[in-house]
Design a protein around this motif. Structure first.
Motif, PDB file in Angstrom:
ATOM      1  N   ASP A   1       0.795  -1.223   0.000  1.00 30.64           N
ATOM      2  CA  ASP A   1       0.000   0.000   0.000  1.00 30.64           C
ATOM      3  C   ASP A   1       0.832   1.279   0.000  1.00 30.64           C
ATOM      4  OD1 ASP A   1      -2.218  -1.562  -0.006  1.00 30.64           O
ATOM      5  OD2 ASP A   1      -2.756  -1.234   2.097  1.00 30.64           O
TER       6      ASP A   1
ATOM      7  N   ASP B   1      -1.806   2.605  -4.463  1.00 33.40           N
ATOM      8  CA  ASP B   1      -3.017   3.039  -3.762  1.00 33.40           C
ATOM      9  C   ASP B   1      -4.061   1.927  -3.851  1.00 33.40           C
ATOM     10  OD1 ASP B   1      -5.601   4.190  -3.169  1.00 33.40           O
ATOM     11  OD2 ASP B   1      -4.720   6.170  -3.478  1.00 33.40           O
TER      12      ASP B   1
ATOM     13  N   SER C   1      -7.121   1.858  -3.127  1.00 35.37           N
ATOM     14  CA  SER C   1      -8.454   2.261  -3.575  1.00 35.37           C
ATOM     15  C   SER C   1      -8.545   2.506  -5.076  1.00 35.37           C
ATOM     16  CB  SER C   1      -8.902   3.527  -2.828  1.00 35.37           C
ATOM     17  OG  SER C   1      -8.053   4.618  -3.135  1.00 35.37           O
ATOM     18  N   THR C   2      -7.421   2.911  -5.673  1.00 32.42           N
ATOM     19  CA  THR C   2      -7.432   3.221  -7.107  1.00 32.42           C
ATOM     20  C   THR C   2      -6.655   2.201  -7.943  1.00 32.42           C
ATOM     21  OG1 THR C   2      -5.432   4.591  -6.981  1.00 32.42           O
ATOM     22  CG2 THR C   2      -7.566   5.684  -6.603  1.00 32.42           C
ATOM     23  N   GLY C   3      -5.770   1.440  -7.295  1.00 34.07           N
ATOM     24  CA  GLY C   3      -4.933   0.502  -8.021  1.00 34.07           C
ATOM     25  C   GLY C   3      -3.835   1.189  -8.818  1.00 34.07           C
ATOM     26  N   LEU C   4      -3.552   2.457  -8.498  1.00 36.19           N
ATOM     27  CA  LEU C   4      -2.549   3.231  -9.228  1.00 36.19           C
ATOM     28  C   LEU C   4      -1.278   3.383  -8.402  1.00 36.19           C
ATOM     29  CD1 LEU C   4      -4.798   6.076 -10.716  1.00 36.19           C
ATOM     30  CD2 LEU C   4      -4.073   3.933 -11.802  1.00 36.19           C
TER      31      LEU C   4
ATOM     32  N   LYS D   1       2.272   5.160  -7.126  1.00 32.90           N
ATOM     33  CA  LYS D   1       2.589   6.476  -6.590  1.00 32.90           C
ATOM     34  C   LYS D   1       3.277   7.357  -7.626  1.00 32.90           C
ATOM     35  CE  LYS D   1       5.074   8.525  -2.638  1.00 32.90           C
ATOM     36  NZ  LYS D   1       5.911   8.196  -1.444  1.00 32.90           N
TER      37      LYS D   1
END
Length: 235
Positions: free
Chosen positions: A198, A202, A204-207, A209
């Motif tokens: 994590d 992210d 929540s977005t799967g993107l 950093k």
């Protein structure tokens, strides 16, 4: 997609247009020249002209930014190959040898690309400062490698939006995917299954950093003796 793009350099001179054919020629030459050298352990032979190095402006500034980071990574992995840490396994040696080759190719590509696109505006060789790294200690080496790889991925993710030339943007996308593979390997060597934790992806977005140029240089500066300035990168 335009075949060539022109932008301003830090010296106020136009950035010479680089067509797709020329762009690919530069990539091929850089890759071939690196392959003729030892496995990523060669040093760039440019000499920095001053203790402060400005990256420049426009696309050439972004390319110099990437070149600076690739110089740092290439030097780091070359040192690992030259002085392996105590107890390094054959598998780990193979990983680092491959990564060292990749980083040397990336470094040499950017050197060739900037020289072709903006003669006289390429930064020189930077002087790495690895005094905080104990190269005989596995933990010290892996933690530093993790820092460099995570930083590299975040740097490319953050700099993509600054590029105007779509050929350069395509290249950056290809390089950042390789850097992410490196990061995944290093993270798993430290803690198996940590390749997409994590702190870098992210949940929540799967993107992944992204970091700004200033954020990246603030973290990288501790490992570079020259002072890097980037006021006009991407402008």
């Amino acid at each position: 997609m335009p075949k060539s793009v022109m932008h301003a350099t830090r010296a106020g001179q136009p950035l010479q247009p680089v067509g797709r054919r020329r762009f690919l020629q530069v990539a091929s030459v850089a890759t071939a020249s690196t392959a003729l050298l030892i496995s990523g352990c060669n040093k760039d032979d440019d000499t920095p002209s001053a203790a402060t190095v400005d990256l420049g402006s426009g696309d050439v500034g972004v390319l110099n930014y990437a070149y600076a980071l690739e110089q740092l990574e290439a030097a780091f992995y070359a040192q690992i190959i030259a002085t392996p840490y105590t107890g390094i396994s054959a598998e780990e040696q193979a990983y680092f040898t491959s990564i060292a080759k990749h980083e040397a190719i990336h470094r040499d590509f950017f050197k060739a690309a900037i020289t072709a696109a903006a003669p006289g505006n390429i930064i020189g060789s930077l002087t790495p400062d690895f005094s905080s790294v104990t190269f005989t200690d596995r933990s010290s080496v892996l933690s530093t490698a993790k820092t460099f790889e995570d930083l590299g991925v975040a740097a490319y993710n953050g700099a993509g939006k600054l590029l105007k030339n779509t050929d350069y943007l395509l290249l950056a996308g290809k390089i950042v995917s390789v850097e992410a593979r490196h990061a995944a390997v290093i993270r798993d060597l430290i803690n198996n299954g940590d390749f997409a934790a994590d702190d870098v992806v992210d949940a929540s977005t799967g993107l992944d950093k992204a970091m700004s140029v200033d954020e990246v240089l603030m973290a990288a500066q501790a490992f570079i003796k020259e002072k890097i300035t980037a006021t006009n990168v991407g402008k």
